[in-house]
Design an enzyme around this catalytic site. Structure first.
Site, PDB file in Angstrom:
ATOM      1  N   GLU A 161       0.457  -1.078   0.257  1.00 41.03           N
ATOM      2  CA  GLU A 161       0.164   0.266  -0.042  1.00 41.03           C
ATOM      3  C   GLU A 161       0.967   1.177   0.404  1.00 41.03           C
ATOM      4  O   GLU A 161       0.625   2.399   0.228  1.00 41.03           O
ATOM      5  CB  GLU A 161      -0.607   0.050   0.983  1.00 41.03           C
ATOM      6  CG  GLU A 161      -2.174  -1.145   1.486  1.00 41.03           C
ATOM      7  CD  GLU A 161      -2.765  -0.981   2.338  1.00 41.03           C
ATOM      8  OE1 GLU A 161      -2.838  -0.114   2.964  1.00 41.03           O
ATOM      9  OE2 GLU A 161      -4.058  -2.294   2.360  1.00 41.03           O
ATOM     10  N   CYS A 162       2.220   1.520  -1.087  1.00 41.70           N
ATOM     11  CA  CYS A 162       2.563   1.966  -0.990  1.00 41.70           C
ATOM     12  C   CYS A 162       2.933   2.872  -2.032  1.00 41.70           C
ATOM     13  O   CYS A 162       2.558   1.922  -2.915  1.00 41.70           O
ATOM     14  CB  CYS A 162       4.133   1.372  -0.545  1.00 41.70           C
ATOM     15  SG  CYS A 162       5.497   2.341  -1.014  1.00 41.70           S
ATOM     16  N   GLY A 163       3.064   4.019  -2.262  1.00 44.81           N
ATOM     17  CA  GLY A 163       3.414   4.873  -3.152  1.00 44.81           C
ATOM     18  C   GLY A 163       4.541   4.033  -4.037  1.00 44.81           C
ATOM     19  O   GLY A 163       4.281   3.974  -5.442  1.00 44.81           O
ATOM     20  N   LEU A 164       5.299   3.293  -4.159  1.00 46.98           N
ATOM     21  CA  LEU A 164       6.198   3.093  -4.517  1.00 46.98           C
ATOM     22  C   LEU A 164       5.956   1.448  -5.129  1.00 46.98           C
ATOM     23  O   LEU A 164       6.256   0.779  -4.761  1.00 46.98           O
ATOM     24  CB  LEU A 164       7.794   2.729  -3.421  1.00 46.98           C
ATOM     25  CG  LEU A 164       7.889   4.555  -3.175  1.00 46.98           C
ATOM     26  CD1 LEU A 164       9.572   3.886  -2.888  1.00 46.98           C
ATOM     27  CD2 LEU A 164       8.308   5.049  -4.930  1.00 46.98           C
ATOM     28  N   THR A 165       4.810   0.775  -4.491  1.00 51.79           N
ATOM     29  CA  THR A 165       4.511  -0.300  -4.955  1.00 51.79           C
ATOM     30  C   THR A 165       4.409  -0.715  -6.519  1.00 51.79           C
ATOM     31  O   THR A 165       4.679  -1.844  -6.546  1.00 51.79           O
ATOM     32  CB  THR A 165       2.541  -0.587  -4.347  1.00 51.79           C
ATOM     33  OG1 THR A 165       3.007  -0.738  -2.356  1.00 51.79           O
ATOM     34  CG2 THR A 165       2.178  -2.635  -4.507  1.00 51.79           C
TER      35      THR A 165
END
Length: 160
Positions: free
Chosen positions: A35-39
């Site tokens: 659930e990360c912007g970098l996912t």
């Protein structure tokens, strides 16, 4: 412990896996989160896996919930998310901590091996990457913002 091959980890399934299974291969070790912007980097990691696995690269994913609670799921939820959204076929391991008193020994070692002049630096965020040589020793550490595709040239050079 002096190389990656000296560690054992639990897979998402819970079974213990000795990392000596990766002797003679390059390894790209990454702390991951769903659930990360970098996912979306999962896509690039899978592409590296598909491109180089046959030549000796193993991508190893280590889910971590230490950064903004961005990996809250169970092992089953993490596996389902990664397979259904990104087609992940590289090994994923149980959720671990990478910083602080509870940091897994693997990450304590990785940080020590990639220490700068001021000492080992904590992992900055999800998707920090460590490239390890065939001997299981750290070659280079990459920031979380380094896109997997930007590591391809280094992998290619090491594979020869």
């Amino acid at each position: 412990m002096t190389t990656l091959h000296d560690f054992s980890m639990n897979a998402l399934s819970g079974e213990t896996r000795g990392l000596e299974a990766y002797k003679g291969k390059l390894a790209l070790v990454v702390n991951t989160a769903s659930e990360c912007g970098l996912t979306p980097q999962y896509e690039g990691l899978q592409a590296l896996h598909q491109r180089f696995a046959g030549r000796g690269l193993e991508v190893l994913g280590f889910p971590c919930n230490q950064f903004g609670g961005q990996e809250p799921g169970t092992a089953e939820e993490i596996e389902t998310f990664c397979k259904s959204n990104y087609g992940i076929s590289f090994p994923l391991f149980e959720k671990i901590e990478v910083n602080g008193a509870g940091a897994h020994p693997l990450y304590q070692w990785l940080k020590q091996e990639s220490a700068g002049a001021s000492g080992p630096e904590d992992i900055e965020w999800n998707f920090a990457k460590f490239l390890l040589g065939r001997d299981g020793k750290v070659v280079r550490r990459y920031s979380p913002k380094t896109r997997p595709e930007d590591i391809a040239a280094d992998i290619e050079a090491m594979l020869g």
